[in-house]
Design a protein around this motif. Structure first.
Motif, PDB file in Angstrom:
ATOM      1  N   SER A   2       0.823  -1.218  -0.067  1.00 37.11           N
ATOM      2  CA  SER A   2       0.103  -0.197   0.006  1.00 37.11           C
ATOM      3  C   SER A   2       0.964   1.260  -0.072  1.00 37.11           C
ATOM      4  CB  SER A   2      -0.967   0.130   1.131  1.00 37.11           C
ATOM      5  OG  SER A   2      -0.054   0.091   2.324  1.00 37.11           O
ATOM      6  N   THR A   3       0.274   2.361  -0.422  1.00 36.72           N
ATOM      7  CA  THR A   3       1.110   3.689  -0.416  1.00 36.72           C
ATOM      8  C   THR A   3       1.344   4.028   1.028  1.00 36.72           C
ATOM      9  OG1 THR A   3       0.976   5.890  -1.156  1.00 36.72           O
ATOM     10  CG2 THR A   3      -1.264   5.149  -0.352  1.00 36.72           C
ATOM     11  N   PRO A   4       2.436   4.682   1.250  1.00 35.48           N
ATOM     12  CA  PRO A   4       2.884   4.989   2.647  1.00 35.48           C
ATOM     13  C   PRO A   4       2.342   6.220   3.204  1.00 35.48           C
ATOM     14  CG  PRO A   4       4.819   5.630   0.889  1.00 35.48           C
ATOM     15  CD  PRO A   4       3.570   4.749   0.071  1.00 35.48           C
ATOM     16  N   ILE A   5       1.517   7.007   2.428  1.00 34.28           N
ATOM     17  CA  ILE A   5       0.841   8.257   3.014  1.00 34.28           C
ATOM     18  C   ILE A   5      -0.583   8.189   2.518  1.00 34.28           C
ATOM     19  CG2 ILE A   5       0.714  10.579   2.902  1.00 34.28           C
ATOM     20  CD1 ILE A   5       3.894  10.655   2.313  1.00 34.28           C
ATOM     21  N   THR A   6      -1.482   8.110   3.298  1.00 32.62           N
ATOM     22  CA  THR A   6      -2.839   8.251   2.893  1.00 32.62           C
ATOM     23  C   THR A   6      -3.572   9.344   3.800  1.00 32.62           C
ATOM     24  OG1 THR A   6      -3.483   6.742   4.658  1.00 32.62           O
ATOM     25  CG2 THR A   6      -2.939   5.674   2.526  1.00 32.62           C
ATOM     26  N   ILE A  76      11.346  13.491   5.813  1.00 33.94           N
ATOM     27  CA  ILE A  76      10.945  13.834   4.568  1.00 33.94           C
ATOM     28  C   ILE A  76       9.997  14.944   4.858  1.00 33.94           C
ATOM     29  CG2 ILE A  76      10.039  13.584   2.220  1.00 33.94           C
ATOM     30  CD1 ILE A  76      11.049  10.578   2.785  1.00 33.94           C
ATOM     31  N   ALA A  77      10.180  16.306   4.475  1.00 31.74           N
ATOM     32  CA  ALA A  77       9.117  17.275   4.534  1.00 31.74           C
ATOM     33  C   ALA A  77       7.928  17.116   3.575  1.00 31.74           C
ATOM     34  CB  ALA A  77       9.612  18.649   4.500  1.00 31.74           C
ATOM     35  N   CYS A  78       6.802  16.782   3.787  1.00 33.15           N
ATOM     36  CA  CYS A  78       5.573  16.759   2.934  1.00 33.15           C
ATOM     37  C   CYS A  78       4.457  17.708   3.097  1.00 33.15           C
ATOM     38  CB  CYS A  78       4.993  15.492   3.464  1.00 33.15           C
ATOM     39  SG  CYS A  78       6.212  14.006   3.088  1.00 33.15           S
ATOM     40  N   SER A  79       3.757  17.714   1.866  1.00 37.38           N
ATOM     41  CA  SER A  79       2.614  18.742   2.183  1.00 37.38           C
ATOM     42  C   SER A  79       1.282  18.107   1.443  1.00 37.38           C
ATOM     43  CB  SER A  79       3.105  20.112   1.345  1.00 37.38           C
ATOM     44  OG  SER A  79       1.613  20.734   0.893  1.00 37.38           O
ATOM     45  N   ILE A  80       0.077  18.015   1.890  1.00 39.97           N
ATOM     46  CA  ILE A  80      -1.002  17.789   1.412  1.00 39.97           C
ATOM     47  C   ILE A  80      -1.822  19.221   1.228  1.00 39.97           C
ATOM     48  CG2 ILE A  80      -3.263  16.470   0.966  1.00 39.97           C
ATOM     49  CD1 ILE A  80      -1.676  14.186   2.472  1.00 39.97           C
ATOM     50  N   PRO A 116      -5.641  12.454   8.733  1.00 42.14           N
ATOM     51  CA  PRO A 116      -7.048  12.764   8.727  1.00 42.14           C
ATOM     52  C   PRO A 116      -7.187  14.322   8.971  1.00 42.14           C
ATOM     53  CG  PRO A 116      -6.529  11.649  10.710  1.00 42.14           C
ATOM     54  CD  PRO A 116      -5.136  12.054  10.105  1.00 42.14           C
ATOM     55  N   VAL A 117      -8.171  14.786   8.163  1.00 46.80           N
ATOM     56  CA  VAL A 117      -8.604  16.368   8.102  1.00 46.80           C
ATOM     57  C   VAL A 117     -10.075  16.449   8.119  1.00 46.80           C
ATOM     58  CG1 VAL A 117      -8.384  18.396   6.568  1.00 46.80           C
ATOM     59  CG2 VAL A 117      -6.373  16.723   6.522  1.00 46.80           C
ATOM     60  N   THR A 125      -9.247  21.226  10.751  1.00 45.08           N
ATOM     61  CA  THR A 125      -8.245  20.934  11.769  1.00 45.08           C
ATOM     62  C   THR A 125      -7.712  19.395  11.425  1.00 45.08           C
ATOM     63  OG1 THR A 125      -7.981  20.237  14.056  1.00 45.08           O
ATOM     64  CG2 THR A 125     -10.143  19.390  13.157  1.00 45.08           C
ATOM     65  N   THR A 126      -6.542  19.045  11.610  1.00 41.83           N
ATOM     66  CA  THR A 126      -5.983  17.848  11.352  1.00 41.83           C
ATOM     67  C   THR A 126      -5.043  17.393  12.560  1.00 41.83           C
ATOM     68  OG1 THR A 126      -4.514  16.994   9.634  1.00 41.83           O
ATOM     69  CG2 THR A 126      -3.898  18.938  10.630  1.00 41.83           C
ATOM     70  N   TYR A 127      -4.677  16.203  12.294  1.00 42.06           N
ATOM     71  CA  TYR A 127      -3.888  15.429  13.365  1.00 42.06           C
ATOM     72  C   TYR A 127      -3.294  14.306  12.688  1.00 42.06           C
ATOM     73  CZ  TYR A 127      -8.384  12.516  13.483  1.00 42.06           C
ATOM     74  OH  TYR A 127      -9.175  11.784  13.190  1.00 42.06           O
ATOM     75  N   ARG A 128      -2.444  13.763  13.477  1.00 38.35           N
ATOM     76  CA  ARG A 128      -1.542  12.489  13.035  1.00 38.35           C
ATOM     77  C   ARG A 128      -2.467  11.214  13.242  1.00 38.35           C
ATOM     78  NH1 ARG A 128       4.385  10.093  13.816  1.00 38.35           N
ATOM     79  NH2 ARG A 128       4.076   8.325  12.500  1.00 38.35           N
ATOM     80  N   GLY A 129      -2.878  10.664  12.217  1.00 40.69           N
ATOM     81  CA  GLY A 129      -3.800   9.288  12.464  1.00 40.69           C
ATOM     82  C   GLY A 129      -2.863   8.104  12.598  1.00 40.69           C
TER      83      GLY A 129
END
Length: 130
Positions: A2-6, A76-80, A116-117, A125-129
């Protein structure tokens, strides 16, 4: 594999999943990396449950393949980025946000990352899922 980021987006205005929302995942940079990549982006739209489980390949490479090119343990710095304004406007609702962007770090070789957003036309709001 599976993809590493969802991600998962819920519409707080209606209490329903934010389906059909355009999202762009960008790998911005990595600490201590000798990898030539910088600002590699992947697109997607949330499914009927408001989730992105897979990202479109970029330049013929999947997210996992690009992340494999980094050194083990690299942060790794990421952005969604979510195109929330047009999405609400399609529903006849004016949004304060043209887009929202969530920036975060991941480490190559660590577990799956889930973002999750909760979105509304005037708040998010968001948090680490998990």
């Amino acid at each position: 594999m599976s993809t590493p980021i969802t991600c998962h987006v819920l519409n707080t205005l209606s209490g329903t999943p934010a389906s059909g929302l355009k999202a762009t995942l960008t790998l911005l940079s990595a600490d201590n990396s000798s990898s030539p990549q910088s600002s590699t982006s992947f697109g997607a739209k949330t499914d009927e449950d408001g989730r992105v489980k897979a990202w479109e390949p970029s330049a013929g490479k999947t997210l996992g393949e690009v992340m494999d090119s980094y050194n083990s343990g690299d942060r790794i710095a990421c952005s969604i980025k979510f195109d929330i304004g047009p999405w609400y406007e399609e529903k006849g609702i004016e949004s304060f946000w043209p887009e929202i962007e969530v920036k975060f770090y991941v480490k190559k070789g660590e577990r799956h990352y889930h973002v999750p957003v909760l979105v509304g036309p005037w708040t998010y709001t968001t948090y680490r899922g998990s």
